[in-house]
Design an enzyme around this catalytic site. Structure first.
Site, PDB file in Angstrom:
ATOM      1  N   ARG A 151      14.823  -6.325  20.577  1.00 44.61           N
ATOM      2  CA  ARG A 151      15.849  -5.295  20.348  1.00 44.61           C
ATOM      3  C   ARG A 151      16.243  -5.196  18.873  1.00 44.61           C
ATOM      4  O   ARG A 151      17.422  -4.983  18.564  1.00 44.61           O
ATOM      5  CB  ARG A 151      17.110  -5.585  21.172  1.00 44.61           C
ATOM      6  CG  ARG A 151      16.903  -5.525  22.658  1.00 44.61           C
ATOM      7  CD  ARG A 151      17.067  -4.102  23.153  1.00 44.61           C
ATOM      8  NE  ARG A 151      16.909  -4.043  24.592  1.00 44.61           N
ATOM      9  CZ  ARG A 151      17.923  -3.934  25.438  1.00 44.61           C
ATOM     10  NH1 ARG A 151      19.150  -3.861  25.007  1.00 44.61           N
ATOM     11  NH2 ARG A 151      17.677  -3.870  26.724  1.00 44.61           N
ATOM     12  N   ARG A 205      21.830  -0.914  18.377  1.00 43.01           N
ATOM     13  CA  ARG A 205      23.199  -0.525  18.026  1.00 43.01           C
ATOM     14  C   ARG A 205      23.898  -1.411  17.007  1.00 43.01           C
ATOM     15  O   ARG A 205      24.935  -1.033  16.489  1.00 43.01           O
ATOM     16  CB  ARG A 205      24.036  -0.424  19.300  1.00 43.01           C
ATOM     17  CG  ARG A 205      23.685   0.803  20.113  1.00 43.01           C
ATOM     18  CD  ARG A 205      24.313   0.755  21.473  1.00 43.01           C
ATOM     19  NE  ARG A 205      23.721  -0.315  22.250  1.00 43.01           N
ATOM     20  CZ  ARG A 205      24.071  -0.618  23.492  1.00 43.01           C
ATOM     21  NH1 ARG A 205      25.033   0.041  24.081  1.00 43.01           N
ATOM     22  NH2 ARG A 205      23.477  -1.588  24.141  1.00 43.01           N
ATOM     23  N   TYR A 239      15.056  -2.108  39.073  1.00 45.12           N
ATOM     24  CA  TYR A 239      15.722  -0.831  38.745  1.00 45.12           C
ATOM     25  C   TYR A 239      15.343   0.257  39.742  1.00 45.12           C
ATOM     26  O   TYR A 239      16.183   1.056  40.155  1.00 45.12           O
ATOM     27  CB  TYR A 239      15.355  -0.394  37.319  1.00 45.12           C
ATOM     28  CG  TYR A 239      16.035  -1.241  36.270  1.00 45.12           C
ATOM     29  CD1 TYR A 239      17.370  -1.024  35.941  1.00 45.12           C
ATOM     30  CD2 TYR A 239      15.369  -2.277  35.640  1.00 45.12           C
ATOM     31  CE1 TYR A 239      18.019  -1.813  35.001  1.00 45.12           C
ATOM     32  CE2 TYR A 239      16.001  -3.073  34.696  1.00 45.12           C
ATOM     33  CZ  TYR A 239      17.323  -2.835  34.386  1.00 45.12           C
ATOM     34  OH  TYR A 239      17.962  -3.628  33.463  1.00 45.12           O
TER      35      TYR A 239
END
Ligand code: CP3
Length: 345
Positions: free
Chosen positions: A25, A29, A151
Site C-alpha cells: 500500500r 492515503r 468479499y
C-alpha cells in the site's frame, strides 16, 4: 526491459549492496499528493484511467529510494470483471453490488474475464514499465481465491469478519469449491496477463486466510494456491500470508519460492522453518511507523538484523501502511534499510 536491480537479484538469492525495500500500500492515503488526486477523482476513476493509475503508482517512487513499484489497483477489480462491481465507501471500505451464495448466483457470474475488461490494468503496466528506471521492479497483484471469495460471498467486510462464507463452507461445501475454482481460473489469467504486460513479479494477497484453522486451510485454500503455483511455475509469484504461522507447513506445500510474511513472528523463525532457498519478504509491524524516528530506525534494524546478512530478504511491512502514517517516517525507514550492512553470501 528491466535490468535486474536489488529486487530481482534478491529473488534469485544473489548478493546486493543493500536489501531491496518497498511497502504494501505504498501509494495511498498517507501521501498528501495521493489525497490531492483523490479529492478530484473517485477511487475507481483513479484505478481505471491508465495515466492517473501510473501517476499514483509513481508517487512513492518519486519520494523514496524504493526498489519496486506496485501497480495502483485493487483485488476487487477482478470481481468486477466477473460481474460483481464494487464501490469503495468512505469509512466503511469495499462494498459489492451483489453477492454469490447459491448455484444460481454463480451461474449468473461470467465464467471468465472477457477480453478487454481489465485492459486498463495491462495498459497501466505498459505505461509504467516505459517510465520506470530499468533497475526498478514493477509488480502486479491479485487477491487469492479465498480472500476474493470472502468479499464475493459476503458482499463486503463487516465488523465480525465474513460470517457468510464460514456458513457456506459448512452448508454448501461443493458450491464453495466451485466458487473458489472459478476465482482461481480468473486469478491465474489475470496474473499471467499482468506478467505479459510488463510486470516483473506478481503478488497474491491472502489477507483473510488467517481466519481458518489448519484443516480448513488445507481444504479451502491450499488446492487452489497449488494450482496457481503450478500454472505460474517459472514466474516470480510472491504469496502474502497474514495470520499464517499456524499453517506455514501447508503453505510450504504450495511451493511458492517467494513468501511475504506478517509480523506475528520474527523473520528468523520463518527462515529456520523454511530453510535458505525461500525468499522472505517482510515484516516490520506497520504500527512501528508511528514511533518517533529513533525508535522506528531501531525497530527497522531489528528486522534486518534478525534475518541476518544472507541473501533472500526483501524488506517490507507485515501488512499495508495505514493512512495515519507521517510520510517522513517512511523516509526514515527506507534510509535505515539503505544504511544497513550489505547482503553477503
Ligand atoms: O500496495 C499498493 O500500493 C497497491 C495498491 C493496493 C490497494 N489495495 C489500493 C487501495 C493493493 C495491493 C490493494 C490490495 C487489497 N485491497 C487487499 C489485500 C491487501 C490487504 O491490505 O490486505 C484487500 C483486502 C483489498 C480490499 C480493499 N480495497 C480494502 C480493504 C480497502 C480499504 C478500505 C478503506 O477505506 O480503508 C480498499 C480500498 C483501497 N485499495 C484503498 C487503496 C489505496 C483506499 C481507497 C481510498 O483512497 O479511499
Amino acid at each position: 526491459m528491466t535490468t535486474p536491480g536489488r529486487f530481482l537479484q534478491t529473488c534469485d538469492l544473489r548478493q546486493t549492496d543493500s536489501r531491496p525495500v518497498w511497502l504494501m500500500r505504498q501509494a495511498g492515503r498517507y501521501l498528501p499528493e495521493y489525497r490531492q488526486i483523490r479529492e478530484r477523482h473517485s477511487f475507481k476513476e483513479m484505478v481505471t484511467t491508465p495515466e492517473l493509475c501510473a501517476e499514483i503508482t509513481l508517487q512513492p517512487i518519486r519520494r523514496y529510494d524504493l526498489d519496486a513499484a506496485i501497480i495502483f489497483s485493487d483485488i476487487l477489480v477482478l470481481l468486477e470483471a466477473l460481474g460483481a462491481p464494487y464501490e469503495i465507501i468512505e469509512g466503511r471500505g469495499p462494498v459489492l453490488e451483489r453477492t454469490v451464495r447459491s448455484a444460481a448466483d454463480l451461474d449468473s457470474l461470467s465464467t471468465g474475464v472477457e477480453a478487454g475488461d481489465l485492459d486498463y490494468v495491462y495498459e497501466s503496466l505498459g505505461l509504467l514499465r516505459a517510465e520506470l528506471a530499468p533497475e526498478l521492479a514493477l509488480l502486479g497483484f491479485a487477491g487469492a481465491p479465498w480472500t476474493l471469495a470472502c468479499y464475493l460471498v459476503s458482499g463486503g467486510s463487516s465488523q465480525d469478519g465474513f460470517p457468510e462464507i464460514i456458513g457456506l463452507s459448512k452448508d454448501e461445501p461443493v458450491l464453495l469449491t466451485k466458487i473458489l475454482e472459478r476465482l482461481t481460473d480468473a486469478v491465474i489469467a489475470h496474473l499471467k496477463a499482468q506478467l505479459q504486460a510488463g510486470a516483473d513479479a506478481v503478488q497474491v494477497f491472502d489477507s483473510w486466510a488467517g481466519m481458518l484453522g489448519r484443516e480448513q486451510y488445507r481444504e479451502l485454500v491450499l488446492p487452489h494456491m497449488q494450482r496457481i503455483a503450478a500454472a505460474l511455475a517459472g514466474e516470480r509469484v510472491i504469496y502474502f500470508l497474514k495470520g499464517a504461522t499456524h499453517y506455514l507447513s501447508a503453505a510450504e506445500a504450495a511451493q511458492f519460492r517467494l513468501l511475504s510474511v506478517d509480523h506475528q513472528r520474527p523473520l528468523s523463525y520463518y527462515r529456520d522453518k523454511l530453510g535458505g532457498d525461500i525468499v522472505l519478504q517482510g515484516n516490520l509491524d506497520p504500527a512501528a511507523l508511528r514511533l518517533d524516528p529513533a525508535e522506528l530506525a531501531a525497530e527497522t534494524r531489528k528486522v534486518l538484523a534478525d534475518h541476518g546478512p544472507g541473501p533472500g530478504h526483501i524488506f517490507n511491512l507485515g501488512h499495508g501502511i495505514t493512512p495515519d502514517i507521517p510520510p517522513e517516517h517512511v523516509q526514515v525507514m527506507v534510509e535505515t534499510v539503505r544504511a544497513f550492512a550489505p547482503v553477503t553470501a
